[in-house]
Design a protein around this motif. Sequence first.
Motif, PDB file in Angstrom:
ATOM      1  N   TRP A 116      -4.554   7.511  -8.134  1.00  0.00           N
ATOM      2  CA  TRP A 116      -3.714   6.512  -7.465  1.00  0.00           C
ATOM      3  C   TRP A 116      -4.415   5.164  -7.918  1.00  0.00           C
ATOM      4  CZ3 TRP A 116      -6.010   3.741  -2.699  1.00  0.00           C
ATOM      5  CH2 TRP A 116      -5.407   2.821  -2.262  1.00  0.00           C
ATOM      6  N   ASP A 162       9.629  16.589   8.819  1.00  0.00           N
ATOM      7  CA  ASP A 162       8.622  16.228   9.909  1.00  0.00           C
ATOM      8  C   ASP A 162       8.711  16.444  11.282  1.00  0.00           C
ATOM      9  OD1 ASP A 162       6.970  13.943  11.273  1.00  0.00           O
ATOM     10  OD2 ASP A 162       6.810  12.734   9.339  1.00  0.00           O
ATOM     11  N   ILE A 178       2.934  14.560   1.871  1.00  0.00           N
ATOM     12  CA  ILE A 178       1.979  13.448   2.239  1.00  0.00           C
ATOM     13  C   ILE A 178       1.512  14.200   3.576  1.00  0.00           C
ATOM     14  CG2 ILE A 178       2.179  11.574   3.706  1.00  0.00           C
ATOM     15  CD1 ILE A 178       4.828  11.037   1.875  1.00  0.00           C
ATOM     16  N   HIS A 216       0.873  -1.115   0.033  1.00  0.00           N
ATOM     17  CA  HIS A 216      -0.066  -0.123  -0.117  1.00  0.00           C
ATOM     18  C   HIS A 216       0.789   1.383  -0.229  1.00  0.00           C
ATOM     19  CE1 HIS A 216      -3.897   2.293   0.827  1.00  0.00           C
ATOM     20  NE2 HIS A 216      -3.049   3.056   1.585  1.00  0.00           N
ATOM     21  N   PHE A 264      -2.577  13.317  -8.440  1.00  0.00           N
ATOM     22  CA  PHE A 264      -2.721  12.031  -9.250  1.00  0.00           C
ATOM     23  C   PHE A 264      -3.703  11.032  -8.949  1.00  0.00           C
ATOM     24  CE2 PHE A 264      -0.962   8.594  -6.692  1.00  0.00           C
ATOM     25  CZ  PHE A 264      -0.601   8.991  -5.514  1.00  0.00           C
ATOM     26  N   ASN A 277       7.293  16.068   2.209  1.00  0.00           N
ATOM     27  CA  ASN A 277       6.604  16.682   3.512  1.00  0.00           C
ATOM     28  C   ASN A 277       5.695  15.446   4.140  1.00  0.00           C
ATOM     29  OD1 ASN A 277       5.683  18.692   5.092  1.00  0.00           O
ATOM     30  ND2 ASN A 277       4.136  19.278   4.000  1.00  0.00           N
ATOM     31  N   GLY A 278       5.976  15.321   5.343  1.00  0.00           N
ATOM     32  CA  GLY A 278       5.444  14.229   6.195  1.00  0.00           C
ATOM     33  C   GLY A 278       6.255  12.843   5.752  1.00  0.00           C
ATOM     34  N   ILE A 328      -0.061  13.670  -2.101  1.00  0.00           N
ATOM     35  CA  ILE A 328      -0.472  12.506  -1.766  1.00  0.00           C
ATOM     36  C   ILE A 328      -1.746  12.332  -1.072  1.00  0.00           C
ATOM     37  CG2 ILE A 328       0.267  10.186  -0.516  1.00  0.00           C
ATOM     38  CD1 ILE A 328       2.116  10.390  -2.834  1.00  0.00           C
ATOM     39  N   GLY A 373       6.050   9.007   8.189  1.00  0.00           N
ATOM     40  CA  GLY A 373       5.044   8.157   8.719  1.00  0.00           C
ATOM     41  C   GLY A 373       5.111   6.735   7.745  1.00  0.00           C
ATOM     42  N   CYS A 374       3.999   6.315   7.146  1.00  0.00           N
ATOM     43  CA  CYS A 374       4.053   5.013   6.304  1.00  0.00           C
ATOM     44  C   CYS A 374       4.432   5.194   5.032  1.00  0.00           C
ATOM     45  CB  CYS A 374       2.593   4.576   6.436  1.00  0.00           C
ATOM     46  SG  CYS A 374       1.824   4.338   7.960  1.00  0.00           S
ATOM     47  N   HIS A 394       9.146  20.564  11.369  1.00  0.00           N
ATOM     48  CA  HIS A 394       8.218  21.411  10.740  1.00  0.00           C
ATOM     49  C   HIS A 394       7.584  22.245  11.960  1.00  0.00           C
ATOM     50  CE1 HIS A 394       4.594  19.535  12.590  1.00  0.00           C
ATOM     51  NE2 HIS A 394       5.040  18.452  12.694  1.00  0.00           N
TER      52      HIS A 394
HETATM   53  N1  LIG Z   1      -3.340   9.763  -3.112  1.00  0.00           N
HETATM   54  C1  LIG Z   1      -4.239   8.702  -3.034  1.00  0.00           C
HETATM   55  O1  LIG Z   1      -5.012   8.380  -3.851  1.00  0.00           O
HETATM   56  C2  LIG Z   1      -4.137   8.047  -1.533  1.00  0.00           C
HETATM   57  C3  LIG Z   1      -4.801   6.758  -1.495  1.00  0.00           C
HETATM   58  C4  LIG Z   1      -4.696   6.267   0.035  1.00  0.00           C
HETATM   59  C5  LIG Z   1      -4.300   7.089   0.959  1.00  0.00           C
HETATM   60  N2  LIG Z   1      -3.709   8.367   0.705  1.00  0.00           N
HETATM   61  C6  LIG Z   1      -3.197   9.225   1.818  1.00  0.00           C
HETATM   62  O2  LIG Z   1      -1.979   9.013   1.981  1.00  0.00           O
HETATM   63  C7  LIG Z   1      -1.860   9.428   3.306  1.00  0.00           C
HETATM   64  C8  LIG Z   1      -0.944   8.535   4.009  1.00  0.00           C
HETATM   65  O3  LIG Z   1       0.299   8.735   4.342  1.00  0.00           O
HETATM   66  P1  LIG Z   1       1.004   8.189   5.654  1.00  0.00           P
HETATM   67  O4  LIG Z   1       0.299   7.097   5.692  1.00  0.00           O
HETATM   68  O5  LIG Z   1       2.393   8.044   5.478  1.00  0.00           O
HETATM   69  O6  LIG Z   1       0.246   9.151   7.045  1.00  0.00           O
HETATM   70  P2  LIG Z   1       1.249   9.213   8.127  1.00  0.00           P
HETATM   71  O7  LIG Z   1       1.783   7.763   8.348  1.00  0.00           O
HETATM   72  O8  LIG Z   1       0.141   9.774   9.081  1.00  0.00           O
HETATM   73  O9  LIG Z   1       2.354  10.050   7.794  1.00  0.00           O
HETATM   74  C9  LIG Z   1       2.401  11.566   7.968  1.00  0.00           C
HETATM   75  C10 LIG Z   1       3.646  12.018   8.471  1.00  0.00           C
HETATM   76  O10 LIG Z   1       3.726  13.544   8.438  1.00  0.00           O
HETATM   77  C11 LIG Z   1       3.747  13.972  10.030  1.00  0.00           C
HETATM   78  N3  LIG Z   1       3.242  14.984  10.094  1.00  0.00           N
HETATM   79  C12 LIG Z   1       2.191  15.668  10.964  1.00  0.00           C
HETATM   80  N4  LIG Z   1       2.061  17.074  10.798  1.00  0.00           N
HETATM   81  C13 LIG Z   1       2.910  17.385  10.076  1.00  0.00           C
HETATM   82  C14 LIG Z   1       3.301  18.642   9.453  1.00  0.00           C
HETATM   83  N5  LIG Z   1       2.889  19.594   9.867  1.00  0.00           N
HETATM   84  N6  LIG Z   1       4.531  18.810   8.703  1.00  0.00           N
HETATM   85  C15 LIG Z   1       5.139  17.696   8.341  1.00  0.00           C
HETATM   86  N7  LIG Z   1       4.909  16.463   8.346  1.00  0.00           N
HETATM   87  C16 LIG Z   1       3.714  16.275   9.412  1.00  0.00           C
HETATM   88  C17 LIG Z   1       3.267  12.894  10.937  1.00  0.00           C
HETATM   89  O11 LIG Z   1       3.744  12.899  11.911  1.00  0.00           O
HETATM   90  P3  LIG Z   1       2.962  12.292  13.372  1.00  0.00           P
HETATM   91  O12 LIG Z   1       2.848  10.809  13.086  1.00  0.00           O
HETATM   92  O13 LIG Z   1       4.049  12.477  14.234  1.00  0.00           O
HETATM   93  O14 LIG Z   1       1.719  13.143  13.240  1.00  0.00           O
HETATM   94  C18 LIG Z   1       3.540  11.472   9.889  1.00  0.00           C
HETATM   95  O15 LIG Z   1       5.078  11.078  10.146  1.00  0.00           O
HETATM   96  C19 LIG Z   1      -3.039   9.903   3.810  1.00  0.00           C
HETATM   97  O16 LIG Z   1      -3.412  11.245   4.024  1.00  0.00           O
HETATM   98  C20 LIG Z   1      -3.981   9.198   3.043  1.00  0.00           C
HETATM   99  O17 LIG Z   1      -5.334   9.981   2.999  1.00  0.00           O
HETATM  100  C21 LIG Z   1      -3.619   8.890  -0.657  1.00  0.00           C
END
Ligand SMILES: NC(=O)c1ccc[n+]([C@@H]2O[C@H](COP(=O)([O-])OP(=O)(O)OC[C@H]3O[C@@H](n4cnc5c(N)ncnc54)[C@H](OP(=O)(O)O)[C@@H]3O)[C@@H](O)[C@H]2O)c1
Length: 323
Positions: A270, A181, A218, A132, A268, A156-157, A240, A160-161, A200
């Motif tokens: 997905w 981050d 992100i 994923h 984009f 940016n971000g 993203i 996370g995952c 950040h």
């Molecule tokens: N494009 C698509 O079609 C599609 C499909 C599925 C999912 N998505 C999206 O993909 C994203 C998933 O990302 P992910 O799983 O990597 O999320 P995540 O694990 O929550 O990672 C986001 C990271 O950003 C950090 N963060 C929080 N506030 C921030 C700030 N102001 N500046 C910089 N970094 C900051 C978070 O830190 P903390 O954990 O400490 O808060 C975390 O490390 C979701 O938003 C989901 O909606 C998109």
Amino acid sequence: MRAVVRDAYGPVDVLRLATAEDLAPEPDEVVVRVAAASLNMADLDHLLGRPRLARLGTGLVRPSSRRVGVDVAGTVAEVGQAVPGLRAGDRVWADLFSVGHGALADRVRVPASAVSPLPDGVTFDDAATVPHSGSLALQGLRAAGPIRPGERVLVNGAGGCVGPFAVQIAKARGAVVTAVDHGDKLDFLRELGADEVIDHTREDFTRGDGRFDVVLDIADTRSVAALRRALAPGGRYVLIARRIGSFAEKALLGPVVGRLTGTRIGVFAWRPNQRADLAELAELLAAGDVVPRIDRRYGLDEPVEAFRRLGSGQARGKVLVVP
Ligand SMILES: NC(=O)c1ccc[n+]([C@@H]2O[C@H](COP(=O)([O-])OP(=O)(O)OC[C@H]3O[C@@H](n4cnc5c(N)ncnc54)[C@H](OP(=O)(O)O)[C@@H]3O)[C@@H](O)[C@H]2O)c1
């Protein structure tokens, strides 16, 4: 079989481990014996039923499916009569996002078309971290167009995952990577290979001196007006994250601002679980260009603890659930 289920939308306490009779595959299905699953933010969103608009597809009042978990790696246990090319014992991996979820189980029944062959050199634990989030990172960077060696890429971000995959893939393409981050994740980001890191909470990357050829967003924390400042001439921005208001802003306003400023700002489309993407990610793993980061492992009987860890912001890498 044992499977983690939920009968209502979150919080995480709605999760429980249930036992059920093993189901035989339909003609076009396989049953996968799960070796490992990993959690993604998408799983938490699915659990909580957010954004609310998504409930139009997943059940307005209560979830239409009880199954939980998208990322899975394991072996084929049973094969439907009409499935070509797969045999019991084959190693496979998949993102079950668009085929009903259910990775958090010791067995899961899925359409055969949803699983891809897993190369021998990749461990199940590593494989489970990838489909994923690795695909989101790969497709997001691809949407920015080819990355030329030496180009400046900002994620940016990044902690996370999705971010750790994006940082490593951009490095493998020869980019100079800046990762943004929280301050307490900066060491982790450096370990991933980031050349520069930004906390950040102390610095706004759109107000610094840096101008980037690619911004992969992100965290989704800045408006189009702010983002254009961070882009070098000809720079490309790809969103993203999927927050409805921000997505609409970037999809509608981004191209207009981009045209006026000589940049490209957009979103984009997905496409989850593409076999070609998993093959490309497998090559990156084999080359050592992408090294999956595993934060902690939980048992099937610890779904609440696993999801709490995912949502805590403390994880450094993926949270695994191992039957
Ligand atoms: N494009 C698509 O079609 C599609 C499909 C599925 C999912 N998505 C999206 O993909 C994203 C998933 O990302 P992910 O799983 O990597 O999320 P995540 O694990 O929550 O990672 C986001 C990271 O950003 C950090 N963060 C929080 N506030 C921030 C700030 N102001 N500046 C910089 N970094 C900051 C978070 O830190 P903390 O954990 O400490 O808060 C975390 O490390 C979701 O938003 C989901 O909606 C998109």
